[in-house]
Write a protein that holds these residues in place. Structure first.
Motif, mmCIF file in Angstrom:
data_model
loop_
_atom_site.group_PDB
_atom_site.id
_atom_site.type_symbol
_atom_site.label_atom_id
_atom_site.label_comp_id
_atom_site.label_asym_id
_atom_site.label_seq_id
_atom_site.Cartn_x
_atom_site.Cartn_y
_atom_site.Cartn_z
ATOM 1 N N GLU A 2 46.069 29.172 27.693
ATOM 2 C CA GLU A 2 46.981 29.198 28.843
ATOM 3 C C GLU A 2 48.403 29.239 28.296
ATOM 4 O OE1 GLU A 2 48.593 26.104 30.783
ATOM 5 O OE2 GLU A 2 49.024 25.403 28.770
ATOM 6 N N THR B 126 51.382 27.589 29.596
ATOM 7 C CA THR B 126 52.392 26.554 29.868
ATOM 8 C C THR B 126 52.720 25.687 28.647
ATOM 9 O OG1 THR B 126 51.587 26.516 32.131
ATOM 10 C CG2 THR B 126 52.996 24.692 31.475
ATOM 11 N N ARG C 263 39.729 32.473 26.744
ATOM 12 C CA ARG C 263 38.834 31.395 27.191
ATOM 13 C C ARG C 263 37.395 31.869 27.042
ATOM 14 N NH1 ARG C 263 41.819 29.248 32.806
ATOM 15 N NH2 ARG C 263 43.887 29.066 31.871
ATOM 16 N N GLU D 240 34.462 32.060 28.397
ATOM 17 C CA GLU D 240 33.819 31.881 29.703
ATOM 18 C C GLU D 240 32.661 32.858 29.815
ATOM 19 O OE1 GLU D 240 35.984 30.628 33.020
ATOM 20 O OE2 GLU D 240 37.792 31.666 32.394
ATOM 21 N N CYS E 250 37.347 37.029 32.291
ATOM 22 C CA CYS E 250 37.249 37.642 30.970
ATOM 23 C C CYS E 250 37.493 36.603 29.881
ATOM 24 C CB CYS E 250 38.297 38.732 30.802
ATOM 25 S SG CYS E 250 38.822 39.508 32.309
ATOM 26 N N GLU F 65 58.009 29.113 34.490
ATOM 27 C CA GLU F 65 58.145 27.665 34.476
ATOM 28 C C GLU F 65 59.594 27.326 34.825
ATOM 29 O OE1 GLU F 65 55.218 26.290 33.998
ATOM 30 O OE2 GLU F 65 54.176 27.877 32.897
ATOM 31 N N ARG G 120 42.937 21.520 40.791
ATOM 32 C CA ARG G 120 43.239 22.287 39.587
ATOM 33 C C ARG G 120 42.402 21.823 38.394
ATOM 34 N NH1 ARG G 120 44.713 26.253 39.335
ATOM 35 N NH2 ARG G 120 46.314 26.278 37.749
ATOM 36 N N TYR H 253 47.266 18.406 33.484
ATOM 37 C CA TYR H 253 48.673 17.985 33.407
ATOM 38 C C TYR H 253 49.414 17.880 34.725
ATOM 39 C CZ TYR H 253 49.116 23.163 32.622
ATOM 40 O OH TYR H 253 49.020 24.524 32.670
ATOM 41 N N TYR H 254 48.741 18.175 35.841
ATOM 42 C CA TYR H 254 49.487 18.236 37.103
ATOM 43 C C TYR H 254 49.780 16.864 37.714
ATOM 44 C CZ TYR H 254 48.555 23.191 36.849
ATOM 45 O OH TYR H 254 48.512 24.495 36.436
ATOM 46 N N ALA I 174 40.637 33.333 42.902
ATOM 47 C CA ALA I 174 41.945 32.745 42.567
ATOM 48 C C ALA I 174 42.815 33.775 41.860
ATOM 49 C CB ALA I 174 41.768 31.510 41.706
ATOM 50 N N LEU I 175 43.881 34.166 42.543
ATOM 51 C CA LEU I 175 44.806 35.119 41.936
ATOM 52 C C LEU I 175 45.815 34.375 41.080
ATOM 53 C CD1 LEU I 175 45.714 37.343 45.031
ATOM 54 C CD2 LEU I 175 44.290 37.978 43.092
HETATM 55 P P1 HAM Z 1 44.934 28.711 35.655
HETATM 56 O O1 HAM Z 1 44.615 28.409 37.077
HETATM 57 O O2 HAM Z 1 44.005 28.248 34.639
HETATM 58 O O3 HAM Z 1 46.385 28.086 35.412
HETATM 59 O O4 HAM Z 1 45.146 30.279 35.493
HETATM 60 C C1 HAM Z 1 46.024 30.979 36.348
HETATM 61 C C2 HAM Z 1 45.395 32.304 36.760
HETATM 62 O O5 HAM Z 1 45.024 33.049 35.601
HETATM 63 C C3 HAM Z 1 44.100 32.184 37.551
HETATM 64 O O6 HAM Z 1 44.368 31.969 38.917
HETATM 65 C C4 HAM Z 1 43.468 33.543 37.305
HETATM 66 O O7 HAM Z 1 44.053 34.514 38.161
HETATM 67 C C5 HAM Z 1 43.888 33.854 35.884
HETATM 68 N N1 HAM Z 1 42.804 33.526 34.926
HETATM 69 C C6 HAM Z 1 42.569 32.369 34.312
HETATM 70 N N2 HAM Z 1 41.477 32.440 33.521
HETATM 71 C C7 HAM Z 1 41.013 33.699 33.644
HETATM 72 C C8 HAM Z 1 39.909 34.420 33.081
HETATM 73 N N3 HAM Z 1 39.065 33.849 32.218
HETATM 74 N N4 HAM Z 1 39.730 35.717 33.445
HETATM 75 C C9 HAM Z 1 40.588 36.319 34.318
HETATM 76 N N5 HAM Z 1 41.640 35.685 34.862
HETATM 77 C C10 HAM Z 1 41.857 34.392 34.542
HETATM 78 C C11 HAM Z 1 47.087 28.164 34.242
HETATM 79 O O8 HAM Z 1 46.770 28.870 33.323
HETATM 80 C C12 HAM Z 1 48.353 27.334 34.233
HETATM 81 N N6 HAM Z 1 49.007 27.489 32.903
HETATM 82 C C13 HAM Z 1 49.271 27.768 35.361
HETATM 83 C C14 HAM Z 1 50.562 27.004 35.399
HETATM 84 C C15 HAM Z 1 51.761 27.432 34.937
HETATM 85 N N7 HAM Z 1 50.717 25.777 35.839
HETATM 86 C C16 HAM Z 1 51.972 25.426 35.691
HETATM 87 N N8 HAM Z 1 52.613 26.413 35.122
#
Ligand code: HAM
Length: 418
Positions: free
Chosen positions: A82, A84, A114, A116, A123, A132, A259, A263-264, A281-282
């Motif tokens: 991720e 952040t 990831r 997954e 993906c 941020e 979530r 960290y939230y 989830a977009l």
């Molecule tokens: P997250 O919800 O884990 O948050 O990921 C944000 C978005 O990334 C998801 O809603 C999805 O659209 C996309 N995403 C995550 N994993 C995958 C995957 N394996 N394949 C396709 N799309 C994916 C974060 O990553 C936090 N860092 C968000 C954040 C920023 N919070 C605070 N600041």
């Protein structure tokens, strides 16, 4: 037969779709600029501990999904799951927060990794854009981030959006709520093996995030976190909702959203694509007021969000928003040395005028060059044969209608542009 394939869960972006990707990335860069955010880029890998500390040991990301390896110096490294935590690490290391009361606004685009189970929209190498806002505890900051995400999807033309907002409060509220969830799930817990029970007890809020339908069923009558909020959190949450209403952002309160990352604090939110299936989830984001301190900085409130590019593209496809491939404007067909020389000059002039051009580079005959023009899917073919050279003219063939007209070479650019 090719000997190699892209690793499972990873995909190539080929020229026919690369322009869709740039469109999404450019839209986000433009929105970020409009809100005064600066771009930040961080390495693809970091010390593993950065992610363990930030995402949390009980998170699925840290538990099951990290691409972790030992480098040649026996240091544990992880491909970023991720954006952040790396951004905060960079902001702290770069001294961007050195002045008291400073607010830092940054945006990024990055691959994330990831491990997954791959499926449509999920993906192993995925791509995010995100931002941020660091250094403000104001509810206006939360609202700014939510508003930006909505403006971004609007800029892409996506209409069927659900903006889901919640507050998970601070430590005390979460502890009380965690106890309430454990109480509610007591009979289910009894049936779990020791490991499952320990995991649930360590972070009961993870249960709310579970994809297991039987757990989701049991949770349907469970208490909601917003009933446990501390007064400051309640006040903050109400102010965020008020600000969103003032900005005419349509949203729903969604008390089950907690979530998947640890960290939230207070505000959390997700944007879902209403026309998407399982991976709806977009975007996900929220406030994380304790994280910067956890990473060694002084206590600094912050809020942010990240949007999956693959999922934005799937939503755009579902709403029929992806444009056809970019077409070449012109293919130049020239026969004979003199015509080729003139053709080269024309191609050079057209490109300087912003008209995209290709020509034969293999010294082929007329028939073959016309075939190449057809395959290039150019809008127009320019033909330079003996007659045209003698008359200093050029024949323009409209490749969609088949119409042809011969014009003076001097008028070519203005004719094409009109
Ligand atoms: P997250 O919800 O884990 O948050 O990921 C944000 C978005 O990334 C998801 O809603 C999805 O659209 C996309 N995403 C995550 N994993 C995958 C995957 N394996 N394949 C396709 N799309 C994916 C974060 O990553 C936090 N860092 C968000 C954040 C920023 N919070 C605070 N600041």
């Amino acid at each position: 037969m090719p000997k190699f394939k892209a690793p499972r869960g990873t995909y190539d972006v080929l020229p026919d779709t690369a322009s869709h990707w740039s469109r999404v990335e450019t839209a986000f860069a433009e929105i970020s600029e409009l809100y005064g955010y600066g771009e930040i880029r961080t390495p693809m890998f970091e010390e593993t501990d950065l992610f363990v500390r930030s995402s949390g040991e009980t998170s699925e990301v840290v538990n099951k999904q990290m691409y972790t390896f030992l480098d040649k110096g026996e240091r544990s490294m992880t491909l970023k799951p991720e954006g952040t935590a790396p951004v905060l690490r960079a902001v702290l290391e770069g001294g961007l927060l050195n002045q008291q009361g400073q607010v830092v606004r940054v945006w990024y685009k990055t691959p994330i990794f990831r491990y997954e189970r791959p499926q449509k929209g999920r993906c192993r190498q995925a791509h995010q854009v995100g931002m941020e806002l660091i250094g403000s505890s104001s509810p206006n900051a939360d609202a700014e981030i939510i508003e930006m995400t909505v403006r971004f999807y609007q800029a892409l033309g996506i209409k069927q959006l659900g903006v889901l907002v919640n507050s998970i409060g601070r430590a005390q509220a979460r502890r009380a709520y965690a106890d309430a969830i454990l109480n509610h799930m007591a009979s289910w817990l009894k049936d779990q093996d020791q490991e499952g029970r320990a995991r649930a007890e360590k972070n009961p809020l993870r249960l709310l995030d579970s994809k297991d339908p039987s757990i989701q069923d049991l949770l349907s009558g469970a208490p909601v976190v917003t009933d446990y909020l501390e007064p400051e959190s309640r006040e903050h949450y109400d102010a965020v909702l008020k600000r969103l209403n003032e900005a005419d952002i349509e949203f729903e309160e969604a008390p089950r959203i907690v979530r998947g990352l640890d960290y939230y604090t207070d505000t959390v939110f997700e944007v879902e694509g209403r026309m998407l299936g399982a991976q709806s989830a977009l975007c996900g984001g929220g406030r994380y007021d304790k994280l910067i301190q956890e990473l060694g900085g002084s206590p600094t409130p912050a809020v942010g969000a990240a949007m999956g590019i693959e999922r934005a593209l799937i939503a755009m496809e579902a709403e029929d928003l992806l444009p056809d491939v970019d077409r070449l404007d012109v293919f130049v067909v020239a026969l004979g040395d003199q015509a080729i020389q003139i053709g080269n000059r024309i191609v050079d002039r057209l490109r300087k005028e912003g008209v995209s051009c290709q020509q034969d580079i293999e010294g082929k005959g007329m028939k073959n060059q016309m075939k190449q023009a057809g395959r290039s899917s150019a809008r127009w073919t320019l033909i330079l044969g003996e007659d045209e050279i003698a008359a200093e003219s050029v024949t323009i063939k409209n490749m969609d209608t088949g119409d042809q007209q011969t014009v003076p070479q001097a008028d070519l650019v203005s004719r094409l542009k009109s």
